[in-house]
Write an enzyme that holds these catalytic residues in place. Sequence first.
Site, short mmCIF file in Angstrom:
data_model
loop_
_atom_site.label_atom_id
_atom_site.label_comp_id
_atom_site.label_asym_id
_atom_site.label_seq_id
_atom_site.Cartn_x
_atom_site.Cartn_y
_atom_site.Cartn_z
CG HIS A 298 -2.16 0.80 1.09
ND1 HIS A 298 -2.26 1.90 0.25
CD2 HIS A 298 -3.38 0.69 1.68
CE1 HIS A 298 -3.48 2.41 0.34
NE2 HIS A 298 -4.16 1.70 1.19
CE LYS A 377 -24.21 3.93 -11.60
NZ LYS A 377 -23.03 4.26 -12.43
CB THR A 423 -6.29 9.17 1.15
OG1 THR A 423 -5.30 8.87 2.13
CG2 THR A 423 -6.21 8.20 -0.01
#
Length: 583
Positions: A298, A377, A423
């Site tokens: 990550h 959705k 982020t």
Amino acid sequence: MENQMFESNEERTFQYQDSLPPLPVPSLEESLMKYLDAVKPFLNEEELQRSTEIVKTFGEGIGKQLHQKLLERAKVRRNWLEDWWLLSAYLDVRMPSMLNVNFGGPAPYLEHYWLPKEGTQLERTAIAVFYMLQFWKLLRKQRLAVHKAGSVPLDMDQFRMLYCTCKIPGVTRDSLVSCFKTEAEGPCPSHLVVLCRGRVFIFDTEYDHHILTPPELFRQLTDIRKRCDNEPEGPGVSALTSEERTHWAKVKQSELNFVYYFQICLSALTGNPTIRWGDKSYNCLSFANGTFGSNCDHSPYDAMVMVSMCYYIDQTIKSVEGKWKGSTAVRDFAWPEELVFVLDQKVLNDIDQAKQQYYKQASDVQIVSYAFTAFGKSLIKMKKLHPDIFVQLALQLAYYKFHGRPGSCYETATTRRFYHGRTETMRPCTVEAVEWCRAMLDPAVSNVKRQQLMMKSFARHHKLMTDCQNGRGFDRHLLGLMLIAKEEGLPVPELYLDAAFTKSGGGGNFVLSTSLVGYTTVLGAVLPMVHSGYGFFYRIRDDRIVVACSAWKSCPETDAEELYKGLVQSFYEMIKLTTVAQL
């Protein structure tokens, strides 16, 4: 990302990097106000009063001084957070990273042309690797289309770290090495490393300046498979990458100083869960039944990079009906070379120990993954609701019902509008969301009132997410202030020692670690941040919501299966509320 264009001849992949705005430093007053709002669901009146005083003292005193130093840092850095985040979130972390930090997931090909089927592994792997290499070529030529939010270009720097990148263990701090270059910048490694049955093979994926075709890749993989089938298993050196970081670093220093030749590999192939190079930016996992998965470090990039590549491969495989329709000719080029490690008994013992600790921890993991297909959705948007917020609020309600209390929650917000942005933390467990959850459990509250509270929760979530994406979140800001205090040799400010900070999820203590993987066919998974928590990744399509939820079996409080059942119930209840409100 659902309707993204993969290839562009009009714009270069990295052409906007120099023109992206710097990451802003939020207002101290605004960050502290948002923080105080975020801790309210977890405190009683007395605790809230105490925390309010702590926040006030921080804002008027040491916090103001630290904020000024942060502003000074931001004047000389286009991204004041970048180095800090890489170190504090990843490279300084000492726990084993293969399970605890890495992310991964299944490939979506089994949803169309590649259903599980024995005997297809090598043929499918050759085709999949070919398209992985095509994506690498797009990056090399800077022809991967720039991601945009509307007309605003997003930072693409993380794509440089997808290939030819590896984390190197250090005794106190790891480091990252990347050998990727665009064609304009120079030559770039083009080797593929294949891990199979504890052995390691390598071959070049280019011959005469052209990428090997699927039939040629098939020849290479078949050779490796035959050798592994007819010869003894190898020692499984890569299991060491699943170890605690400091221990792994000491083994490498004393016995395996040459092992990071792996930093130039493109991917790894394995059917054994311990045989993957856990420090590699991307491992492609190929299984005997023709299905695929991934495991990714990550630290160099976030999941959207992997999602983009996997969606490209998925859509390309779908367009060719899962078959190679080109030339079947195979050129005369070098066969795969095995990398043979000369290991003493101490290293062999270290490998065994690494495998044992990995299997022990892996056996404690509970992961459930389901596709909810009653609606998706399309219906949610028809009800004029945001699909992502719909799932997040449903999760809040499911957690509240199952555990009887609010669930501190991290949701990934992107800051890629800014230079080297990654982020920010968006906290879905708002005062409004908790008030709505309580109303849903109170039979005295009317459905009209519940619907009103639900819409207030939607609005609050949307506002906070928008702020985070525009560089006005508060969690990274508070992290920066704390790190400045640390660098200055100052005591940890009381704000970070207050129980409210940890209760609300601060310091990596969120009981719900969540992320919308996107509106594509690609799903991923991550393990919980804390032992008594959940990992929760999801993707949303027109007709379905697909979830991967994880927990620790050894925690008596958590159960990923039960949380998912509650989530489904929440979905139905929320849709029903919109119907009642329309009557």
